[in-house]
Scaffold this active site. Structure first.
Site, mmCIF file in Angstrom:
data_model
loop_
_atom_site.group_PDB
_atom_site.id
_atom_site.type_symbol
_atom_site.label_atom_id
_atom_site.label_comp_id
_atom_site.label_asym_id
_atom_site.label_seq_id
_atom_site.Cartn_x
_atom_site.Cartn_y
_atom_site.Cartn_z
ATOM 1 N N CYS A 192 -2.364 0.361 7.168
ATOM 2 C CA CYS A 192 -1.614 1.419 7.114
ATOM 3 C C CYS A 192 -1.588 2.405 8.367
ATOM 4 C CB CYS A 192 -2.202 2.259 5.814
ATOM 5 S SG CYS A 192 -1.631 1.381 4.009
ATOM 6 N N CYS A 228 -6.059 2.560 5.220
ATOM 7 C CA CYS A 228 -6.719 1.337 5.717
ATOM 8 C C CYS A 228 -6.250 1.128 7.222
ATOM 9 C CB CYS A 228 -6.417 0.013 4.765
ATOM 10 S SG CYS A 228 -4.724 -0.445 4.770
ATOM 11 N N GLU A 272 0.877 3.840 1.811
ATOM 12 C CA GLU A 272 1.652 4.505 3.146
ATOM 13 C C GLU A 272 2.540 3.618 3.776
ATOM 14 O OE1 GLU A 272 -1.772 3.883 2.338
ATOM 15 O OE2 GLU A 272 -3.052 5.329 3.194
ATOM 16 N N HIS A 277 0.723 -1.300 0.034
ATOM 17 C CA HIS A 277 0.063 -0.109 -0.019
ATOM 18 C C HIS A 277 0.782 1.367 0.043
ATOM 19 C CE1 HIS A 277 -3.958 -2.038 1.828
ATOM 20 N NE2 HIS A 277 -3.448 -2.575 0.875
#
Ligand SMILES: [Zn+2]
Length: 188
Positions: free
Chosen positions: A118, A115, A55, A53
């Site tokens: 993250c 999310c 992040e 992801h």
């Protein structure tokens, strides 16, 4: 750089990821003193790594940049920690007198709300602040159900989507004792 420019850069990274087929429409930048330290974008489709992801990618890059001396995992590096440690703030309830600085003093700007994975990585990073453009409901509308995970976390363990049970707690206790008994263990 101004916050609007930082969000715009996160969105540029997100759009690039979509255009190149690398992953979902998510990008992020980590910022210190108004300057970008690291950039990242979702690359789940490119790598097949479900944790790739934006992040998390950005945090990993920032950690490497801010701790350039950190060795990779290897036996010959045992007993080495190159991390910088900072004392607990005045009045903090933290029982530990000092912890690794990690990404304290930095903020993250993301194209979408983080999310839970993250967000957890952001806690571990000790980032000062999170700024995002699209919200969780926007993300849900385009088919990414991050919001569901936040909802699932609120349920009791026996009602979660994924089976999660504590088993053999006496076995895990050995590793915890090793940590507790290590005189020079470094809190992070
Ligand atoms: Zn995420």
């Amino acid at each position: 750089m101004e916050p609007r420019e930082l969000i715009a850069e996160a969105v540029r990274l997100a759009t690039e990821s979509v255009d190149k087929g690398w992953g979902g429409p998510f990008g992020a930048v980590i910022v210190r003193d108004g300057e970008i330290v690291a950039r990242g974008q979702n690359r789940v489709l490119l790598t097949g790594d479900p944790t790739a992801h934006a992040e998390v990618e950005t945090i990993r890059k920032a950690a490497q940049i801010l701790n350039p001396e950190a060795p990779s995992i290897a036996e010959e590096h045992q007993n080495e920690s190159t991390l910088e440690y900072v004392p607990r703030p005045e009045g903090s309830p933290d029982p530990v007198p000092e912890r690794a600085r990690m990404l304290q003093g930095c903020s993250i700007y993301s194209s979408g709300a983080p999310c839970p994975m993250c967000m957890s990585a952001i806690y571990w990073s000790r980032l000062d602040a999170v700024y995002f453009s699209c919200g969780l409901e926007d993300t849900r509308r385009i088919g990414f159900d991050d919001a569901f995970q936040y909802e699932d976390f609120r349920r009791p363990l026996d009602q979660r989507r994924i089976t999660i049970r504590q088993i053999y707690p006496e076995l895990g206790a050995g590793a915890y004792e090793a940590w507790s008994h290590r005189v020079d263990h470094h809190a992070y």
